[in-house]
Design an enzyme around this catalytic site. Sequence first.
Site, PDB file in Angstrom:
ATOM      1  N   GLU A 172       0.847  -1.198   0.000  1.00 29.86           N
ATOM      2  CA  GLU A 172       0.000   0.000   0.000  1.00 29.86           C
ATOM      3  C   GLU A 172       0.877   1.241   0.000  1.00 29.86           C
ATOM      4  O   GLU A 172       1.814   1.347   0.775  1.00 29.86           O
ATOM      5  CB  GLU A 172      -0.888  -0.023   1.247  1.00 29.86           C
ATOM      6  CG  GLU A 172      -1.720   1.204   1.476  1.00 29.86           C
ATOM      7  CD  GLU A 172      -2.535   1.097   2.761  1.00 29.86           C
ATOM      8  OE1 GLU A 172      -3.211   2.091   3.113  1.00 29.86           O
ATOM      9  OE2 GLU A 172      -2.508   0.029   3.427  1.00 29.86           O
TER      10      GLU A 172
ATOM     11  N   ASP B 289       0.276   5.062   0.616  1.00 29.28           N
ATOM     12  CA  ASP B 289      -0.642   6.122   1.020  1.00 29.28           C
ATOM     13  C   ASP B 289      -0.101   7.471   0.554  1.00 29.28           C
ATOM     14  O   ASP B 289       0.800   8.039   1.155  1.00 29.28           O
ATOM     15  CB  ASP B 289      -0.822   6.132   2.536  1.00 29.28           C
ATOM     16  CG  ASP B 289      -1.581   4.923   3.039  1.00 29.28           C
ATOM     17  OD1 ASP B 289      -2.473   4.463   2.314  1.00 29.28           O
ATOM     18  OD2 ASP B 289      -1.273   4.438   4.145  1.00 29.28           O
TER      19      ASP B 289
ATOM     20  N   GLU C  18      -3.273  10.940   3.380  1.00 29.25           N
ATOM     21  CA  GLU C  18      -4.245  10.691   4.434  1.00 29.25           C
ATOM     22  C   GLU C  18      -4.353  12.000   5.188  1.00 29.25           C
ATOM     23  O   GLU C  18      -3.364  12.477   5.760  1.00 29.25           O
ATOM     24  CB  GLU C  18      -3.793   9.556   5.331  1.00 29.25           C
ATOM     25  CG  GLU C  18      -3.786   8.209   4.622  1.00 29.25           C
ATOM     26  CD  GLU C  18      -3.575   7.053   5.578  1.00 29.25           C
ATOM     27  OE1 GLU C  18      -4.550   6.348   5.880  1.00 29.25           O
ATOM     28  OE2 GLU C  18      -2.434   6.863   6.021  1.00 29.25           O
TER      29      GLU C  18
ATOM     30  N   HIS D 205       3.720   1.491   2.816  1.00 28.07           N
ATOM     31  CA  HIS D 205       3.615   0.279   3.639  1.00 28.07           C
ATOM     32  C   HIS D 205       4.021  -0.909   2.767  1.00 28.07           C
ATOM     33  O   HIS D 205       3.448  -1.106   1.687  1.00 28.07           O
ATOM     34  CB  HIS D 205       2.184   0.038   4.106  1.00 28.07           C
ATOM     35  CG  HIS D 205       1.606   1.091   4.989  1.00 28.07           C
ATOM     36  ND1 HIS D 205       1.598   0.994   6.364  1.00 28.07           N
ATOM     37  CD2 HIS D 205       0.975   2.254   4.698  1.00 28.07           C
ATOM     38  CE1 HIS D 205       0.983   2.044   6.885  1.00 28.07           C
ATOM     39  NE2 HIS D 205       0.601   2.834   5.895  1.00 28.07           N
TER      40      HIS D 205
END
Length: 454
Positions: free
Chosen positions: A230, A232, A235, A246
């Site tokens: 993942e 990101d 956020e 991640h």
Amino acid sequence: MFSLTALTALSLLTSARAQQVGTLQAESHPSLSYQTCTSSGCTTQSGEIVLDSNWRWTHQTNGSTNCYDGNEWDTAVCTDGETCASSCAIDGADYEGTYGISASGTGVTLTFVTEGQYSTNIGSRVYLMDSEDSYAVFQLKNQEFTFDVDMSNLPCGLNGAVYFVEMEADGGMGAYSGNKAGAKYGTGYCDAQCPHDIKFINGEANVEDWTPSPNDTNAGSGRYGTCCNEMDIWEANSQATAVTPHTCTVAGQTRCEGTDCGDGDERYDGVCDKDGCDFNSWRMGDETFIGEGMTIDTTQTITVVTQFITSDGTASGDLSEIRRIYVQNGQTIQNSVTAIEGMDEFDSITDEFCAQQKAAFSDETSFADRGGMSRMGESLENGMVLVMSLWDDHAANMLWLDSDYPLDRDASQPGVSRGPCSTDSGVPSDVESDSPGASVTYSNLRFGDLDTTY
């Protein structure tokens, strides 16, 4: 949703062994165009968005009786994962009326709470598609991704998220014969948290050991999680932001159970790095960089640029740096610089930044342990799907993004303070009642060569 009697439903169960598609609501994807860019200019691409399957009405194939109601499965029908998938269907979506999702031209707005005809919807998650049956897949090494965001209407406790995950382009339809819905109906989700609340994983219902959430009337947790790498990108709410890679030791969407999921006390024993290596300007020592009226003013639209730089300047090189640039009011603004004792001055994510951050904050080295930037680069090269969402947090009230976290550590310790929000903020019941009209707008999505999209 309205329902037929259980007796009628049970007498007409289908014998097909597959996750079904309902026919009671037509599925029509809202259009969302995006651009691909090179030094020669940008080209507009026709795209669509699709709602994640987890939000969809799940009912028996022969009528409108719910298979999943509130946060519980009908165990008379869903006796096991395979039987449930063969007996139940996910249906089309009324994007605006039920889910508060509106798209027009180059932008999409997600509304937090939507009062529909049959239910109250909380948040949403959508994916970018390049056709009716396929997610758009992007290979981002030696590339950049840019979008505009208006999050001025997002208070503490909410998360307007834009990110990439290593999902299958067809939503797993080809790999799992039990999945007859595919990307057209938003199946196949995964992320580095290995979520257990996904109702259908690998073409089977996640009914084994299903436990309704004690504080979320719409969610529960099954035996299986669904894991993948993942990235990101964003956020954020009006008070705090973070960019976080991640990594996982598995490639692509992978169903987990037991220790591999990394639940609870086994958080650092699972296949995925749940903490990530985050760059949150407030957490990294600059509390005046991004927020209301700050250098990057969250009361206005922001252009967010994320670059994936390789060691040799080619798409085949190793990922060496993730760099953030902002554009606002005609000004190009470089990322903030770390101001943490024991750390060098960094304004981007690198393996050295992550190592120094984890040491300074006394955090686990789970990102590096699972391959760090090199592993993230492999996932970017494999190709990832773009996700856009709006959600509240029933596990930790979003304190890990915008407040002091974890609560058992002194807020004066390095890395604990992540934003200005109170530790009492973010309780979902409060946010849902106080800010039902909260929304986020994402627009002007652009992918391309470095320094060509802004």
